[in-house]
Design a protein around this motif. Structure first.
Motif, PDB file in Angstrom:
ATOM      1  N   ARG A 109      14.660  26.680  15.674  1.00 19.18           N
ATOM      2  CA  ARG A 109      13.434  25.973  16.027  1.00 19.18           C
ATOM      3  C   ARG A 109      13.153  24.884  14.991  1.00 19.18           C
ATOM      4  NH1 ARG A 109       7.693  29.080  16.738  1.00 19.18           N
ATOM      5  NH2 ARG A 109       8.798  29.906  18.573  1.00 19.18           N
ATOM      6  N   ILE A 110      12.775  23.690  15.480  1.00 21.71           N
ATOM      7  CA  ILE A 110      12.333  22.596  14.611  1.00 21.71           C
ATOM      8  C   ILE A 110      10.816  22.495  14.728  1.00 21.71           C
ATOM      9  CG2 ILE A 110      12.491  20.129  14.097  1.00 21.71           C
ATOM     10  CD1 ILE A 110      15.222  20.159  15.582  1.00 21.71           C
ATOM     11  N   VAL A 111      10.127  22.593  13.604  1.00 22.02           N
ATOM     12  CA  VAL A 111       8.667  22.537  13.572  1.00 22.02           C
ATOM     13  C   VAL A 111       8.244  21.163  13.045  1.00 22.02           C
ATOM     14  CG1 VAL A 111       6.555  23.582  12.685  1.00 22.02           C
ATOM     15  CG2 VAL A 111       8.574  25.010  13.130  1.00 22.02           C
ATOM     16  N   LYS A 112       7.620  20.378  13.891  1.00 22.74           N
ATOM     17  CA  LYS A 112       7.171  19.049  13.488  1.00 22.74           C
ATOM     18  C   LYS A 112       5.773  19.129  12.873  1.00 22.74           C
ATOM     19  CE  LYS A 112       9.994  16.573  16.857  1.00 22.74           C
ATOM     20  NZ  LYS A 112      10.023  15.573  17.952  1.00 22.74           N
ATOM     21  N   THR A 113       5.600  18.497  11.712  1.00 22.98           N
ATOM     22  CA  THR A 113       4.317  18.525  11.008  1.00 22.98           C
ATOM     23  C   THR A 113       3.954  17.117  10.527  1.00 22.98           C
ATOM     24  OG1 THR A 113       5.186  18.843   8.748  1.00 22.98           O
ATOM     25  CG2 THR A 113       4.959  20.814  10.132  1.00 22.98           C
ATOM     26  N   GLN A 114       2.756  17.002   9.972  1.00 23.56           N
ATOM     27  CA  GLN A 114       2.296  15.756   9.349  1.00 23.56           C
ATOM     28  C   GLN A 114       2.142  15.946   7.841  1.00 23.56           C
ATOM     29  OE1 GLN A 114       0.498  16.767  12.424  1.00 23.56           O
ATOM     30  NE2 GLN A 114       2.184  15.594  13.306  1.00 23.56           N
ATOM     31  N   ILE A 115       3.002  16.768   7.254  1.00 23.96           N
ATOM     32  CA  ILE A 115       2.897  17.069   5.823  1.00 23.96           C
ATOM     33  C   ILE A 115       3.000  15.800   4.982  1.00 23.96           C
ATOM     34  CG2 ILE A 115       4.073  18.208   3.895  1.00 23.96           C
ATOM     35  CD1 ILE A 115       4.692  20.522   5.802  1.00 23.96           C
ATOM     36  N   LYS A 116       3.894  14.915   5.348  1.00 26.11           N
ATOM     37  CA  LYS A 116       4.041  13.658   4.599  1.00 26.11           C
ATOM     38  C   LYS A 116       2.718  12.899   4.552  1.00 26.11           C
ATOM     39  CE  LYS A 116       5.809  10.101   6.721  1.00 26.11           C
ATOM     40  NZ  LYS A 116       4.759   9.048   6.643  1.00 26.11           N
ATOM     41  N   ASP A 117       2.061  12.760   5.697  1.00 23.80           N
ATOM     42  CA  ASP A 117       0.792  12.030   5.757  1.00 23.80           C
ATOM     43  C   ASP A 117      -0.293  12.727   4.941  1.00 23.80           C
ATOM     44  OD1 ASP A 117       1.998  10.217   7.439  1.00 23.80           O
ATOM     45  OD2 ASP A 117       1.305  11.205   9.268  1.00 23.80           O
TER      46      ASP A 117
END
Length: 261
Positions: A109-117
């Motif tokens: 599973r690939i979990v997409k996040t906005q951690i960078k932002d």
């Protein structure tokens, strides 16, 4: 011309055979070291469902390969899956990792996040690595739980342990290192580190022979952290004392892990 062609083919065939021999030897050694760690610290129990955290780098990819190999013969039967937490960089492509996992018969599973932002734009952290690591770990553990896993496996190796202990001593004034096995009450998962006896050098060679689809990290802080500085310092100290790193590792085992057990 044909003789030269045949000669080149023979050389290439011999090189391929040598690579396969080297890969098998390294795989055997890494399986042995991993099994020893698993047995020494009771990292895997019968019926465990283990989620491997895949950053896309050599360490986590090698751990996945070795655990997939261990799964075939280890007496304590366990299941494997894998999760990658995407921090939000468009340049990071995990599709080759997905294909690799498919070949190993491992759910992925690939979990997409906005951690960078969050780290660089919203919070504008001066020292972003700690926050980024915490957010990624949280996303990994939560998704592992959603996938029915009770264990999360991380690719920390022996050099990571040495660097963490030296980093803590140098910048925090205490002798600390993460444990081989930790239960997290909030996430209700147990974090294990099966590679604690494996050297980074061995992983690098194995990754080269395996030809992993490594996902490059575009983070501007990559290799500029305090950990990178400590890694370089340890290498310099080992030029004067070859046992320096292993002495720290031995001290961690005796002074931290054995005291906790």
């Amino acid at each position: 011309m044909s003789e030269n062609t045949d000669s080149i083919k023979n050389i290439l065939n011999n090189e391929d055979a040598a690579k396969q021999t080297a890969r098998k030897a390294l795989m055997k050694r890494m399986l042995s070291l991993t099994r020893k760690a698993v047995q020494d610290y009771e990292l895997i129990r019968d019926g465990d469902r283990i989620c491997v955290g895949i950053s896309g780098g050599k360490d986590s990819m090698a751990l996945l390969t070795v655990l997939a190999g261990l799964r075939r013969f280890y007496p304590q039967k366990f299941e494997l899956c894998a999760v990658s937490v995407s921090p939000g960089y468009d340049e990071m492509d995990f599709s080759p990792v997905a294909e690799y996992c498919l070949g190993l018969d491992v759910e992925y599973r690939i979990v997409k996040t906005q951690i960078k932002d969050i780290v660089f734009d919203i919070r504008n952290e001066k020292n972003p690595c700690a926050l980024c690591a915490n957010l990624r770990r949280g996303a990994l553990n939560d998704n592992a739980k959603q996938m029915g896993c009770n264990v999360v496996a991380l690719g920390h190796h022996r050099d990571d342990i040495i660097e963490t202990a030296f980093l803590s001593l140098s910048y925090e004034g205490r002798f600390y290192c993460f444990s081989p096995k930790t239960y997290l009450e909030r996430s209700e998962v147990t974090v294990i580190r099966p590679f604690l006896y494996v050297d980074e050098y061995e992983i690098k060679n194995f990754a080269r022979l395996e030809g992993y689809p490594v996902v490059k990290n575009p983070c501007p802080m990559d290799k500029t952290s305090k950990r990178a500085e400590v890694k370089a310092l340890i290498k310099e100290l080992e030029k004067k004392n070859r046992s320096f790193g292993m002495n720290i590792f031995g001290a961690v085992k005796r002074g931290i892990w054995e005291e906790k057990s």
